[in-house]
Design an enzyme around this catalytic site. Structure first.
Site, PDB file in Angstrom:
ATOM      1  N   ASP A   1      44.970  17.247  -7.344  1.00 22.61           N
ATOM      2  CA  ASP A   1      45.264  17.474  -8.715  1.00 22.61           C
ATOM      3  C   ASP A   1      43.506  17.631  -9.142  1.00 22.61           C
ATOM      4  O   ASP A   1      42.247  16.798  -8.719  1.00 22.61           O
ATOM      5  CB  ASP A   1      45.697  16.657  -9.624  1.00 22.61           C
ATOM      6  CG  ASP A   1      46.112  16.951 -11.458  1.00 22.61           C
ATOM      7  OD1 ASP A   1      45.192  16.581 -12.135  1.00 22.61           O
ATOM      8  OD2 ASP A   1      47.123  17.606 -11.439  1.00 22.61           O
ATOM      9  N   ILE A   2      43.166  18.806  -9.431  1.00 18.71           N
ATOM     10  CA  ILE A   2      41.832  19.446  -9.933  1.00 18.71           C
ATOM     11  C   ILE A   2      41.681  17.822 -11.299  1.00 18.71           C
ATOM     12  O   ILE A   2      42.171  17.553 -12.051  1.00 18.71           O
ATOM     13  CB  ILE A   2      41.417  20.375 -10.156  1.00 18.71           C
ATOM     14  CG1 ILE A   2      41.827  21.111  -9.453  1.00 18.71           C
ATOM     15  CG2 ILE A   2      39.959  20.593 -10.705  1.00 18.71           C
ATOM     16  CD1 ILE A   2      41.656  22.768  -9.448  1.00 18.71           C
TER      17      ILE A   2
ATOM     18  N   GLU B   1      47.026  23.145 -12.115  1.00 17.84           N
ATOM     19  CA  GLU B   1      45.859  22.896 -11.422  1.00 17.84           C
ATOM     20  C   GLU B   1      45.856  21.281 -10.146  1.00 17.84           C
ATOM     21  O   GLU B   1      44.951  20.723  -9.342  1.00 17.84           O
ATOM     22  CB  GLU B   1      45.228  22.248 -11.952  1.00 17.84           C
ATOM     23  CG  GLU B   1      45.128  20.775 -13.186  1.00 17.84           C
ATOM     24  CD  GLU B   1      46.124  20.244 -14.338  1.00 17.84           C
ATOM     25  OE1 GLU B   1      45.811  19.881 -15.034  1.00 17.84           O
ATOM     26  OE2 GLU B   1      46.491  22.208 -14.057  1.00 17.84           O
TER      27      GLU B   1
END
Length: 323
Positions: free
Chosen positions: A180-181, A223
């Site tokens: 996950d960004i 994301e």
């Protein structure tokens, strides 16, 4: 896991004329998925025999519970004719809607439809170069994420089962990485959606460049990304995730005239020969580990196995105090 890398050159049939050998042009044969699995998937038929079934030992594997481990086989004789034989499957093999008798070869024509078990329907077809290119392009559009070029979530979910089975046949485990960004909304708010798209593409590029042909990489949604890879131990999954994390953190991202950096949080779970996990458990525990990585500061890797070990130690300490 590159579909294009799995395409091989098919040897053309030959005809003997006296002492001369003449190569006859012939289009390669494919099984094209119509129902079950990913629609449009192309399975190339090569060599004199191609076995079909649920287990990884087959040339083409179909992870469907209504299909037998060794379900059917397609053979080509010296004349180039194709034959379909049911191998005594539990739920039967159907050719153009009719069940074929077990252990008896049935002639297979170009364009025929083959049904395996209750839900898998395939078209047996020859494809010339132009048709093959068109079919492959259409298939790629259905399984790829438009922005990043990685596989999409649907394709990943179709392939994770067969990947785990292939790894098991090689006495290997499977590590699942949820990525996950960090603070992605802030990137969009501060720098614009162009920068957000550039960040997604760069994360995808890092994952693609750092994985191997045996690995499966996809954009999971928004994301989030997901990676499945063969491992000999749970520690290997954590080590690979840490490599990805470091590479991404050191990589500048350019969006127009702007340059920024992003980090990502990783949750890792592994199914090993010593400690097997089902796919649902793999994904659930990787997601829990990802949440823990974000909760404890982000830009880090958390492995479900290490969380469980720490929890088990705490439980043992509490038990000892209670005694």
């Amino acid at each position: 896991m590159d579909l294009k890398a799995a395409t091989h050159v098919c040897v053309s049939p030959v005809e003997m004329e006296g002492d001369d050998t003449q190569v006859l042009p012939r289009s390669p044969m494919y099984l094209i998925t119509i129902q079950g699995g990913v629609p449009g998937a192309m399975l190339r038929i090569e060599g004199p025999e191609a076995s079909l079934g649920r287990s990884a030992e087959n040339v083409h594997q179909f992870p469907d519970p209504t299909i037998s481990r060794r379900h059917a086989v397609i053979t080509h004789d010296g004349s180039g004719d194709a034959w379909l034989t049911d191998l005594g499957s539990s739920n039967g093999t159907y050719l153009d809607g009719k069940r074929v008798p077990p252990h008896a070869a049935t002639r297979l024509e170009d364009g025929a439809r083959i049904q395996l078990g209750a839900s898998i329907i395939l078209k047996y077809a020859s494809l010339g170069p132009d048709d093959e290119r068109f079919q492959r392009e259409m298939f790629e559009r259905t399984v790829r994420d438009n922005l990043t070029g990685l596989y999409n979530r649907g394709y990943f979910m179709e392939q994770i089962g067969p990947l785990c089975e292939r790894n098991r046949m090689r006495n290997l485990g499977t590590a699942l990485l949820m990525v996950d960004i960090d603070h992605f909304k802030r990137v969009n708010d501060l720098h614009g959606h162009e920068a957000g798209d550039a960040a997604l593409r760069e994360v995808a590029k890092v994952l693609r460049e750092s994985t191997r042909s045996d690995d499966l990489v996809a954009r999971y949604g928004g994301e989030e990304f997901i990676v499945a890879l063969p491992v000999a131990s749970a520690d290997q999954g954590w080590e690979r995730a840490e490599q990805f994390r470091r590479m991404l953190a050191s990589r500048p991202i350019r969006a127009g005239r702007k340059e920024l950096r992003v980090t990502a949080s990783f949750g890792v779970s592994s199914s090993t020969m010593a400690r097997p996990r089902g796919i649902k458990a793999l994904m659930t525990t990787a997601d829990v580990a990802l949440y823990e990585a974000k909760r404890t500061g982000r830009d880090r890797v958390v492995a479900a196995e290490r969380m469980l070990t720490a929890a088990e130690r705490r439980t043992e300490s509490c038990d000892a105090l209670a005694v």
